[in-house]
Structures are given as structure tokens and as C-alpha cells.
Scaffold this motif. Structure first.
Motif, PDB file in Angstrom:
ATOM      1  N   PRO B 251      -0.900   5.088   6.500  1.00 39.65           N
ATOM      2  CA  PRO B 251      -1.186   6.486   6.128  1.00 39.65           C
ATOM      3  C   PRO B 251      -2.533   6.983   6.671  1.00 39.65           C
ATOM      4  O   PRO B 251      -2.646   8.148   7.057  1.00 39.65           O
ATOM      5  CB  PRO B 251      -1.192   6.438   4.599  1.00 39.65           C
ATOM      6  CG  PRO B 251      -0.294   5.311   4.248  1.00 39.65           C
ATOM      7  CD  PRO B 251      -0.466   4.292   5.343  1.00 39.65           C
ATOM      8  N   HIS B 288      -6.811   4.102  -1.276  1.00 40.81           N
ATOM      9  CA  HIS B 288      -5.916   4.701  -2.270  1.00 40.81           C
ATOM     10  C   HIS B 288      -6.429   6.008  -2.886  1.00 40.81           C
ATOM     11  O   HIS B 288      -5.640   6.896  -3.147  1.00 40.81           O
ATOM     12  CB  HIS B 288      -5.482   3.672  -3.336  1.00 40.81           C
ATOM     13  CG  HIS B 288      -6.430   3.522  -4.492  1.00 40.81           C
ATOM     14  ND1 HIS B 288      -7.281   2.447  -4.619  1.00 40.81           N
ATOM     15  CD2 HIS B 288      -6.660   4.312  -5.574  1.00 40.81           C
ATOM     16  CE1 HIS B 288      -7.993   2.578  -5.720  1.00 40.81           C
ATOM     17  NE2 HIS B 288      -7.642   3.700  -6.316  1.00 40.81           N
ATOM     18  N   ALA B 294      -0.165   6.986  -2.150  1.00 42.39           N
ATOM     19  CA  ALA B 294      -0.651   5.903  -3.007  1.00 42.39           C
ATOM     20  C   ALA B 294       0.314   5.614  -4.153  1.00 42.39           C
ATOM     21  O   ALA B 294       0.888   6.516  -4.754  1.00 42.39           O
ATOM     22  CB  ALA B 294      -2.023   6.261  -3.552  1.00 42.39           C
ATOM     23  N   CYS B 316      -0.726  -2.221   4.343  1.00 46.75           N
ATOM     24  CA  CYS B 316      -0.330  -1.113   3.464  1.00 46.75           C
ATOM     25  C   CYS B 316       0.889  -1.532   2.663  1.00 46.75           C
ATOM     26  O   CYS B 316       1.837  -2.105   3.213  1.00 46.75           O
ATOM     27  CB  CYS B 316      -0.005   0.126   4.297  1.00 46.75           C
ATOM     28  SG  CYS B 316       0.725   1.459   3.328  1.00 46.75           S
TER      29      CYS B 316
HETATM   30  S1  SF4 Z   1      -1.631   0.586   0.431  1.00 47.76           S
HETATM   31 FE1  SF4 Z   1      -1.146   2.301  -0.799  1.00 47.76          FE
HETATM   32  S2  SF4 Z   1      -2.974   3.518  -0.879  1.00 47.76           S
HETATM   33 FE2  SF4 Z   1      -3.238   2.070   0.742  1.00 47.76          FE
HETATM   34  S3  SF4 Z   1      -2.563   3.152   2.482  1.00 47.76           S
HETATM   35 FE3  SF4 Z   1      -0.810   2.080   1.801  1.00 47.76          FE
HETATM   36  S4  SF4 Z   1       0.187   3.499   0.437  1.00 47.76           S
HETATM   37 FE4  SF4 Z   1      -1.815   4.298   0.791  1.00 47.76          FE
END
Ligand code: SF4
Ligand SMILES: Nc1ncnc2c1ncn2[C@@H]1O[C@H](COP(=O)(O)OP(=O)(O)O)[C@@H](O)[C@H]1O
Ligand SMILES: [Mg+2]
Lengths: 344, 345
Positions: B251, B288, B294, B316
Motif C-alpha cells: 500500500p 498502519h 489497515a 504486508c
Molecule cells: S500490513 Fe497492514 S497496515 Fe501495513 S501496509 Fe499492509 S495492510 Fe497496510
């Protein structure tokens, strides 16, 4: 490109600097002239008034040109200086040039040795303090620098005299030499130390050096404090410089990085300051000479100030001022020789 | 991960922490990647993410008091201890650095020739001036600096030329690996294009691997083979540059790409919030608080690196592994997200 390094730009720069001497000296002469005239009362009655009959006083005034219009006096003063005639003293009617000739050598000896001492002690200490910042060595050196700079010359001088009186009794505390040396060494250059060396008189040389040591240390310490502080600050700065880090990134050994990047570059502003220190050096020399009965111009200056001999004071001050100007121009030229960026 | 044998540089779990009054700032916190000979790896991320620290850490150019840990293998051998003579000997000869500000990176009192002489002789004592000159003129020619300028002083050159000079200096001993830390940020656009072209062509002349740090994604797409995206001290995505640009998997990469592209199209689009405090980073996934996707698990557990399609590596939770997500962990983290957006307003 930002280049404009025409061939011969350094000689042109030097000529420019040298030409600058003319307006600077003219400005200083004018300043000295005006300051001398601002003082109330006339110089003759101030210095020898009451000791000579009125007619004699008037004769002195006439001889000094004090009855002329101000502009005439100004012109006479300027043209006199141009022909190296700084006038005569009022009190003993001696040519200033003669005083300079007889006493200048002692002042030269004192100031040069004090300056050398200050450089030899101050620069390395400043470099060490900057290189080993915040270590006990740095702390000690900084305190030394502050104390030596802040302590009045009279005080340091007295302290040094007391120390030698108690520890090395018999060490000469006053004057430039013993009378014997003065009589035996033939006067050639009016610089006693030099004359003694020329004469090949080892005892005389040692005698003068012994006399020279305490006043030179006293005056040297005064200037030394400034060099320490200044060198330290500049080394701290250059050690942080981008080109120092870049040199490390190229694998240049740390000793060389420090020496030829940090230390060398830190010297540029320090050399500039040496020029500015000449004024302090001369004013310090006046007090040092007084403290150690050193037979130099500064000592003479104080004597004439006591006697309110304006003509003598004006002459000596003019000479000091011109020396300061000349040295600052000289330093400009030295800087241009070490720093390529200056040549524009 | 690829085989270590043929890699110039192999970094495993590298950590660089700075001591601050508030505690350790974990500027680089567990970074791993490999670099092949002649490869150009772009390193992108917002400022404050630890890119410079990573670059300097690899050259052992960190300020005193920085804490370094992890395994770095260079040409098959472990990197020497940070302050050692061996490390110093590698810098300049095998490892090079190009900095952001070309104007201040050359000693103003030294001729260009003296810079070269000093550098070559630091590694090969006693080499003649003539031989240094020969080697220097060779690199300078590639950089487009005429031999007539060899004895000039730095102030006689423009910013772009000075950057080419520093590149030439970094290359004169043909190092195997160079870090270029935002080498064009201080230069104007035309000069920037010139420098990037030079860097992109390096491998042809010198076979040098390059870690090219930049915040300009355009530069990455032009010059880099692979790209690593760094966020809060970690590489969150790494892979083939074109592949990552075509289909970003993390993301943060998606947001980063969106904010650049929109600069030329719709105008204003940026990632809300800013990179976290590295002394006290957010728990779980460090992105996050700003991540539009998230989930609950993101706020408590750090995601694990995973290899996804096309050789990309991503950290992620969206990419799993499912087995490690606790029950209910996949629920969106709505409240949190709105809060952080409101904070920014
Ligand atoms: S782990 Fe969760 S918060 Fe971190 S980038 Fe991926 S979706 Fe977003
Ligand atoms: N010398 C230092 N001492 C303490 N903290 C530092 C130092 N240098 C960088 N940092 C911190 O480390 C983090 C990463 O910085 P940096 O590596 O410069 O990131 P980037 O190059 O991505 O902008 C930042 O939070 C910065 O404040
Ligand atoms: Mg940076």
C-alpha cells in the motif's frame, strides 16, 4: 560556467590591494589629525606651558604651524608624512623620525617575537583543542586561552616578574639589556638583538634574549589566547565540512584528512585574523613596554602622553596606524596566495 | 532470495540506530537485500525513512555513537569492523559515495588534480603524478570534463560539472559498489537528466553496482534495474523496477506512486500524515496509521517479508501469510484510520 579566471588575475588583485593603501592611509591620517585637534586647549601650553616664557611658547606655536589655518596645518601634516617627516616633539623638540629610529627597533623585536611565540604556541594548541573537542585536553587549553586573553597585560607582566624574581633570582626583569651590552655592541641597525648578532657577540645576544623573554611571553600570551580560540573554532567547523566527509568516503587516511583538509582550511580565517591582531599587538606592546621598561616606541608614547606632547603622540600614532594598514594589506595578499577563491 | 555467490553486496538484517536523548532512533531496522555486479538498485521513500543512513551504513560512514548490527557481505567476504583500517582501505577503492550537494564536497583550496592524486595515493602509495593524471583524465573524459580543466580549482566549475567531478573521483579506482545519495536533488532539471544518464551508463564503462537513493520515481524508472521502497527503517517492497511500477504490491508503494503520477495529472494527491518517529515507531506494521487498507492485525503484529508474483518481495499482511493472522485480525481498522486523517486536518 562560473569561471572568469583571466590569466594574470592574481597580479591584478595584488595591484588593486596595493593601490588601496593610498585611500586607507589617507583616511587614517585624516582621522588622527582631526582627533588631535578635537582636544581642547592648544598643545604647546598643554605640554610646556608654565615652564617657558610666553614669547618662547608663541615661538613654539609658530614653529609647529599651530597659528596657521587648519587646512594649512592639514596639508603640512599630509605632505610631511609623505616625505616621512612626522614633525618634531613639542617638549624636547626632537624629530619623531629620530625617536622611531632609536626606539622602533626595540618595539619591532618585542612585537615580532611575541607574535611568533603566540603563533608557535597558539596554533598547535588551537588545533589540538579543535581536533580533540570536549576532552580534558580541550578543556584545559580553552581555559588557558580565555585566561591569557582576559588577563590585563600589567597583571600578567607583574605575575611573570614575581615568578622569576622568586624562582630564578638574578633573571633580568627590566630593560632590553645590561648597560655593558648596550655600550659594547656597536649600533648598526638600531635593533639591538640584530646588532649583537652582527657583532658576533654571543654574550650580548644571550643577554638581550634573556631580557626579551619575559616581555615577549607577556605580550605573546595576550595574542595567543585569540589564536587558540580562533583556530579551535575553525577546526571544529572544517572537521564538519562536507569536503572532509567526502575525503573520508574516498578512503583518505584520517590523519591526512585532518591535516590537509581540516587544519589547512582552518588556517585561512586564522591568517586573516593575524592581520587584525596587529592593532592589538601594538596596543599590547605599549603596555608591555611600560611594564618592563622596554625602551620601545610604546614606552616613548606613554612618556609623551604623560607630558601631553600632542605632536609626539600624533607622530607615533600615525606610524602605528600606517603599520596596521600595511600589514592588513599584506595579509590580504597572503590570503589570495593560499585561497584560490579570492582571486576575482 | 538469490544466491549469494555472484552478488557484489549482500545485506542481511542490517540495523543502524542513533542514540538520542529520547532513546535509540532506529533509522535502519532490519534491512536485507542483494546487489548483482553492474546492477542499479533504486532506493525510494519519503525523507526521514532512513535511506541516507542505510547508504552511509554500508560505507561505514556513520557518526560516532551510531549502533550498527547485521551481516553485510561484500564480494563474498564479511564487511570489516566499522572503524577498522580494512574498512578505510575499501572506501574509495571498492566502495564509493556520491553526495547530494556537489558544491561543498570538493576542498576549495585544492586543485582537481590534487583531489585525484590524494585519492589514488591513499590506496596506492607512491603512484606517480603522471599515472594518476592518466587514470583521472580517463574517467573525466567519460564524465565530459575536458583535460584542460584538470588543474583547475573547484570554484571554477558549475554545480553540474562539480557533481560530474565528484562522480569521476568516486570512480577513478573502479569501485565495485557506489552509493549515490540523491545526487541530483541540488541541481536543476537539465543537469539532473545529464547526471542520471551518466549514472545509468556507468555499468557499460565501469561495471559498477549502484545504490541510487532518490525521492524521484521518474529517475528510478529511467535508470534503475530494481527498486527498493523504504518506510520507517525497513524495506517494505523490493523488486524489478518496471514490475513494481506496473503492479505495486505494498500500500505504501501504491500511495507513493499515486502521489507522483497525480502531480502531472490531477494536481494534489499526497499520503496523509508523515513518516513516524523512529525512536518510538508504531507497533505492528509501521505504516498502519496511514494505510488505507489497515487491518486489526496490522496494529499489533509486524508483517513478515513474503515473496509474491514476479520476484517481488513485500512486507504486508494483505499478502499473508493467512496462517499467521489471528482470528478477526482481518477486520478493517477503520476508526484508527479516520483518526489519523483527522489529526492531519
Ligand atoms: S500490513 Fe497492514 S497496515 Fe501495513 S501496509 Fe499492509 S495492510 Fe497496510
Ligand atoms: N546523526 C544522527 N543522529 C540522530 N538521528 C539521526 C541522525 N541522522 C539521521 N537521524 C535520524 O534518522 C532518521 C533517518 O534519517 P535519514 O537516514 O537521513 O533519512 P532519509 O535519508 O530517508 O531522509 C531520521 O529520523 C533522522 O532524524
Ligand atoms: Mg537523505
Amino acid at each position: 560556467m562560473s569561471t572568469a579566471t583571466a590569466p594574470g588575475s592574481l597580479p591584478r588583485y595584488i595591484v588593486q590591494r596595493l593601490l588601496l593603501i593610498i585611500p586607507m592611509v589617507w583616511f587614517i591620517l585624516t582621522l588622527v589629525f582631526l582627533l588631535m585637534r578635537v582636544a581642547p586647549g592648544d598643545p604647546v601650553s598643554a605640554s610646556v606651558g608654565g615652564r617657558l616664557p610666553e614669547a618662547a611658547l608663541d615661538q613654539r606655536r609658530e614653529a609647529l604651524g599651530l597659528n596657521d589655518p587648519l587646512i594649512q596645518q592639514y596639508w603640512d601634516y599630509l605632505s610631511g608624512v609623505l616625505t616621512l617627516d612626522f614633525g618634531n616633539t613639542i617638549t624636547d623638540n626632537t624629530p619623531i623620525t629620530q625617536i622611531v629610529k632609536e626606539n622602533g627597533g626595540a618595539t619591532l623585536t618585542l612585537t615580532i617575537s611575541a607574535m611568533l611565540l603566540a603563533l608557535v604556541v597558539g596554533l598547535p594548541l588551537g588545533l589540538i583543542a579543535g581536533r580533540y573537542r570536549d576532552t580534558p585536553a580541550d578543556g584545559g587549553i580553552r581555559i588557558f586561552g580565555i585566561v591569557t586573553y582576559a588577563a590585563p597585560v600589567f597583571y600578567t607582566g607583574l605575575l611573570v616578574q614575581l615568578l622569576f624574581l622568586n624562582v630564578f633570582s638574578g633573571w633580568p626583569l627590566l630593560g632590553q639589556s645590561t648597560p655593558i651590552t648596550e655600550f659594547t655592541v656597536e649600533t648598526r641597525t638600531h635593533i639591538l638583538l640584530l646588532d649583537a648578532i652582527i657583532a658576533g657577540d654571543g654574550d650580548a645576544v644571550i643577554d638581550v634574549l634573556k631580557h626579551l623573554m619575559l616581555p615577549a611571553v607577556t605580550l605573546g600570551l595576550l595574542i595567543c589566547g585569540i589564536f587558540i580560540r580562533l583556530t579551535r573554532v575553525n577546526v571544529l567547523q572544517t572537521l564538519q565540512a562536507d569536503y572532509v566527509e567526502a575525503a573520508r568516503a574516498r578512503g583518505i587516511p584520517e590523519r591526512r584528512v585532518v591535516r590537509s583538509h581540516a587544519f589547512r582550511n582552518a588556517m585561512v580565517p586564522v591568517v586573516t585574523i593575524i592581520g587584525l591582531q596587529v592593532a592589538l599587538l601594538l596596543s599590547g606592546a605599549v603596555l608591555t613596554e611600560k611594564t618592563f621598561a622596554w625602551p620601545g616606541l610604546g614606552n616613548q608614547l606613554i612618556t609623551y602622553i604623560d607630558q601631553r606632547d600632542y605632536a609626539a603622540v600624533q607622530g607615533i600614532i600615525t606610524l602605528f596606524a600606517v603599520v596596521v594598514v600595511l600589514i592588513s594589506i599584506l595579509i590580504d595578499i597572503v590570503i589570495a596566495l593560499i585561497d584560490p577563491r579570492v582571486r576575482y | 532470495m538469490s544466491t549469494t555467490g555472484q552478488d557484489v553486496l549482500s545485506v542481511r538484517d542490517l540495523r543502524v540506530w542513533y542514540g538520542t536523548e529520547r532513546g535509540a532512533a532506529r533509522a535502519v531496522d532490519g534491512v536485507s537485500f542483494d546487489l548483482r555486479p553492474g546492477e542499479i538498485l533504486g532506493l525510494v521513500g519519503e525523507s526521514g525513512c532512513g535511506k541516507t543512513t542505510l547508504g552511509r551504513g554500508l560505507l561505514g560512514l556513520l557518526p560516532r555513537g551510531a549502533f550498527v548490527d547485521g551481516d553485510v557481505t561484500f564480494k563474498g567476504k564479511p564487511m570489516p569492523a566499522v572503524a577498522s583500517k580494512e574498512y578505510r582501505a575499501l572506501r574509495g577503492a571498492e566502495l564509493g559515495m556520491i553526495f547530494q550537494e556537489p558544491m561543498t564536497r570538493l576542498n576549495p583550496l585544492m586543485r582537481i588534480s590534487e583531489h585525484f592524486e590524494e585519492t589514488v595515493r591513499a590506496h596506492h602509495p607512491g603512484v606517480s603524478r603522471e599515472r594518476v593524471r592518466h587514470a583521472a583524465l580517463e574517467v573525466l573524459r567519460v564524465m565530459g570534463i575536458p583535460p584542460t580543466r584538470y588543474r583547475s580549482y573547484p570554484h571554477e566549475f558549475s554545480g553540474g560539472m562539480r557533481q560530474r567531478l565528484t562522480i569521476a573521483l568516486a570512480l577513478v579506482l573502479r569501485p565495485a559498489f557506489i552509493v549515490a545519495d540523491e545526487p541530483t536533488t541540488a541541481l536543476d532539471v537539465l543537469v539532473e537528466a545529464q547526471i542520471i544518464k551518466i549514472l545509468a551508463d556507468l555499468r557499460r564503462e565501469f561495471d559498477t553496482s549502484l545504490l541510487l537513493i532518490t525521492h524521484n520515481l521518474g529517475i528510478v524508472s529511467e535508470a534503475c534495474d530494481r527498486v527498493a521502497v523504504m518506510y520507517a527503517g525497513r524495506i517494505v517492497e523490493i523488486g524489478d523496477a518496471r514490475q513494481v511500477f506496473r503492479s505495486p504490491q505494498h500500500p505504501y508503494t501504491q500511495e507513493l506512486l499515486r502521489s507522483t503520477i497525480s502531480l502531472s495529472t490531477t494536481g494534489l494527491s499526497f499520503i496523509p500524515g508523515s513518516p513516524p518517529d523512529l525512536v518510538d515507531p508504531p507497533a505492528g506494521c509501521r505504516f498502519h496509521p496511514r494505510c488505507p487498507h489497515a487491518m486489526r492485525v496490522c496494529a499489533t503484529q509486524a508483517p513478515v517479508p513474503l515473496e509474491v508474483a514476479g520476484g517481488q518481495r513485500v512486507e504486508c499482511w494483505l499478502h499473508g501469510p493467512e496462517s499467521q493472522v489471528p482470528p478477526g485480525g482481518g477486520e478493517p481498522l477503520h476508526v484508527r484510520e479516520e483518526l489519523s486523517v483527522a489529526d492531519e486536518a
